[in-house]
Design a protein around this motif. Structure first.
Motif, mmCIF file in Angstrom:
data_model
loop_
_atom_site.group_PDB
_atom_site.id
_atom_site.type_symbol
_atom_site.label_atom_id
_atom_site.label_comp_id
_atom_site.label_asym_id
_atom_site.label_seq_id
_atom_site.Cartn_x
_atom_site.Cartn_y
_atom_site.Cartn_z
ATOM 1 N N LEU A 143 81.478 -51.796 -53.515
ATOM 2 C CA LEU A 143 81.236 -53.092 -52.880
ATOM 3 C C LEU A 143 82.534 -53.880 -52.867
ATOM 4 N N ALA A 144 82.853 -54.463 -51.734
ATOM 5 C CA ALA A 144 84.078 -55.228 -51.574
ATOM 6 C C ALA A 144 83.727 -56.698 -51.338
ATOM 7 N N ALA A 145 84.338 -57.579 -52.126
ATOM 8 C CA ALA A 145 84.186 -59.022 -51.926
ATOM 9 C C ALA A 145 85.428 -59.504 -51.195
ATOM 10 N N LEU A 146 85.223 -60.153 -50.042
ATOM 11 C CA LEU A 146 86.358 -60.582 -49.263
ATOM 12 C C LEU A 146 86.181 -61.999 -48.755
ATOM 13 N N ILE A 147 87.301 -62.607 -48.498
ATOM 14 C CA ILE A 147 87.326 -63.961 -47.945
ATOM 15 C C ILE A 147 88.196 -63.945 -46.698
ATOM 16 N N ASP A 148 88.008 -64.952 -45.852
ATOM 17 C CA ASP A 148 88.894 -65.118 -44.712
ATOM 18 C C ASP A 148 90.266 -65.511 -45.227
ATOM 19 N N ALA A 149 91.272 -65.031 -44.552
ATOM 20 C CA ALA A 149 92.646 -65.362 -44.937
ATOM 21 C C ALA A 149 92.871 -66.866 -44.803
ATOM 22 N N PRO A 150 93.663 -67.451 -45.717
ATOM 23 C CA PRO A 150 93.903 -68.893 -45.647
ATOM 24 C C PRO A 150 94.788 -69.293 -44.465
ATOM 25 N N ASP A 151 95.494 -68.323 -43.876
ATOM 26 C CA ASP A 151 96.336 -68.618 -42.716
ATOM 27 C C ASP A 151 95.605 -68.142 -41.459
ATOM 28 N N ALA A 152 96.284 -67.988 -40.395
ATOM 29 C CA ALA A 152 95.659 -67.604 -39.122
ATOM 30 C C ALA A 152 95.423 -66.098 -39.015
ATOM 31 N N ASP A 153 95.809 -65.335 -40.022
ATOM 32 C CA ASP A 153 95.642 -63.882 -39.988
ATOM 33 C C ASP A 153 94.161 -63.531 -39.953
ATOM 34 N N PRO A 154 93.742 -62.686 -39.021
ATOM 35 C CA PRO A 154 92.322 -62.338 -38.922
ATOM 36 C C PRO A 154 91.867 -61.302 -39.959
ATOM 37 N N THR A 155 92.805 -60.738 -40.718
ATOM 38 C CA THR A 155 92.464 -59.703 -41.698
ATOM 39 C C THR A 155 91.923 -60.346 -42.971
ATOM 40 N N PRO A 156 90.705 -59.988 -43.390
ATOM 41 C CA PRO A 156 90.152 -60.566 -44.624
ATOM 42 C C PRO A 156 90.971 -60.182 -45.852
ATOM 43 N N VAL A 157 90.823 -60.969 -46.901
ATOM 44 C CA VAL A 157 91.543 -60.753 -48.156
ATOM 45 C C VAL A 157 90.544 -60.258 -49.202
ATOM 46 N N LEU A 158 90.857 -59.135 -49.832
ATOM 47 C CA LEU A 158 90.009 -58.583 -50.889
ATOM 48 C C LEU A 158 90.211 -59.397 -52.161
ATOM 49 N N VAL A 159 89.118 -59.912 -52.736
ATOM 50 C CA VAL A 159 89.213 -60.703 -53.963
ATOM 51 C C VAL A 159 88.403 -60.109 -55.109
ATOM 52 N N GLY A 160 87.637 -59.055 -54.837
ATOM 53 C CA GLY A 160 86.860 -58.423 -55.896
ATOM 54 C C GLY A 160 86.203 -57.159 -55.391
ATOM 55 N N ALA A 161 85.757 -56.343 -56.341
ATOM 56 C CA ALA A 161 85.079 -55.094 -55.994
ATOM 57 C C ALA A 161 84.204 -54.656 -57.157
ATOM 58 N N ALA A 162 83.192 -53.887 -56.843
ATOM 59 C CA ALA A 162 82.328 -53.288 -57.860
ATOM 60 C C ALA A 162 82.037 -51.857 -57.443
ATOM 61 N N VAL A 163 81.901 -50.985 -58.436
ATOM 62 C CA VAL A 163 81.578 -49.579 -58.189
ATOM 63 C C VAL A 163 80.296 -49.247 -58.933
ATOM 64 N N LEU A 164 79.350 -48.718 -58.197
ATOM 65 C CA LEU A 164 78.035 -48.374 -58.721
ATOM 66 C C LEU A 164 77.832 -46.872 -58.573
ATOM 67 N N GLU A 165 77.374 -46.216 -59.644
ATOM 68 C CA GLU A 165 77.111 -44.775 -59.619
ATOM 69 C C GLU A 165 75.628 -44.521 -59.819
ATOM 70 N N ARG A 166 75.117 -43.515 -59.108
ATOM 71 C CA ARG A 166 73.713 -43.122 -59.244
ATOM 72 C C ARG A 166 73.636 -41.604 -59.335
ATOM 73 N N ARG A 167 72.598 -41.119 -59.988
ATOM 74 C CA ARG A 167 72.295 -39.685 -59.987
ATOM 75 C C ARG A 167 71.028 -39.483 -59.188
ATOM 76 N N ARG A 168 70.995 -38.426 -58.449
ATOM 77 C CA ARG A 168 69.812 -38.169 -57.615
ATOM 78 C C ARG A 168 68.538 -38.030 -58.440
ATOM 79 N N SER A 169 68.655 -37.513 -59.648
ATOM 80 C CA SER A 169 67.470 -37.236 -60.464
ATOM 81 C C SER A 169 67.143 -38.347 -61.458
ATOM 82 N N SER A 170 67.793 -39.497 -61.333
ATOM 83 C CA SER A 170 67.605 -40.561 -62.314
ATOM 84 C C SER A 170 67.326 -41.891 -61.624
ATOM 85 N N ARG A 171 66.580 -42.730 -62.310
ATOM 86 C CA ARG A 171 66.329 -44.094 -61.813
ATOM 87 C C ARG A 171 67.229 -45.106 -62.530
#
Length: 168
Positions: free
Chosen positions: A59-87
């Motif tokens: 998961l990527a957390a992003l914000i609009d750039a503070p300047d006129a650049d249209p490219t969002p800025v990454l400010v955070g991320a999370a990684v989640l793991e799952r197993r097919r056989s587990s809840r």
């Protein structure tokens, strides 16, 4: 396909958007990993693998750039793991850009990770946190996570990990 994200920089406090990361985000995710963690960093190929894996969510957390650049800025991320056989899902990582600490972004990423886990049929979430990460421990305990184990010498520098779990 989403536009690639810029490296985690920028001033101002716009509200972030959280979405699933794509390979276009890889450079920014690697930069965030290096900015957020002094040790135990995920390498580029591990992040690429996580993005492409059917049993992981980045998961990527992003914000609009503070300047006129249209490219969002990454400010955070999370990684989640799952197993097919587990809840039970595992929160492998939450990273917040150093200039965004203390603003509630970790909690927003945790909420998003929990929602993703529930949407994929998981009913519990587990995680490890450094024993010296007071902010992380406070966040998890405030959210109802319960410590159920300690893993000695878990991190590269010998620090122990506290394992937490919560029902979703």
């Amino acid at each position: 396909m989403s536009a690639p994200l810029r490296n985690p920089v920028g001033a101002g406090l716009p509200e972030p958007t959280i979405r699933t990361a794509t390979l276009a985000d890889l450079d920014a995710l690697v930069a965030l990993e290096h900015a957020a963690f002094a040790t135990d960093r995920a390498e580029r190929r591990a992040i690429r693998h996580a993005i492409q894996s059917p049993t992981m969510d980045v998961l990527a957390a992003l914000i609009d750039a503070p300047d006129a650049d249209p490219t969002p800025v990454l400010v955070g991320a999370a990684v989640l793991e799952r197993r097919r056989s587990s809840r039970i899902a595992r929160l492998a990582s939450i990273a917040v850009a150093p200039n965004r600490g203390g603003l509630g972004l970790g909690g927003r990423l945790l909420d998003a990770a929990e929602a993703h886990a529930r949407a994929r049929g998981c009913d519990r979430l587990r995680l490890e946190v450094r024993a010296d990460n007071g902010a992380g421990i406070r966040l998890y305990e405030r959210r109802g996570y319960v410590r159920f184990a300690v893993r000695p010498d878990y991190y590269e520098d010998g620090m122990e990990a506290w394992r937490y779990e919560r029902g979703l």
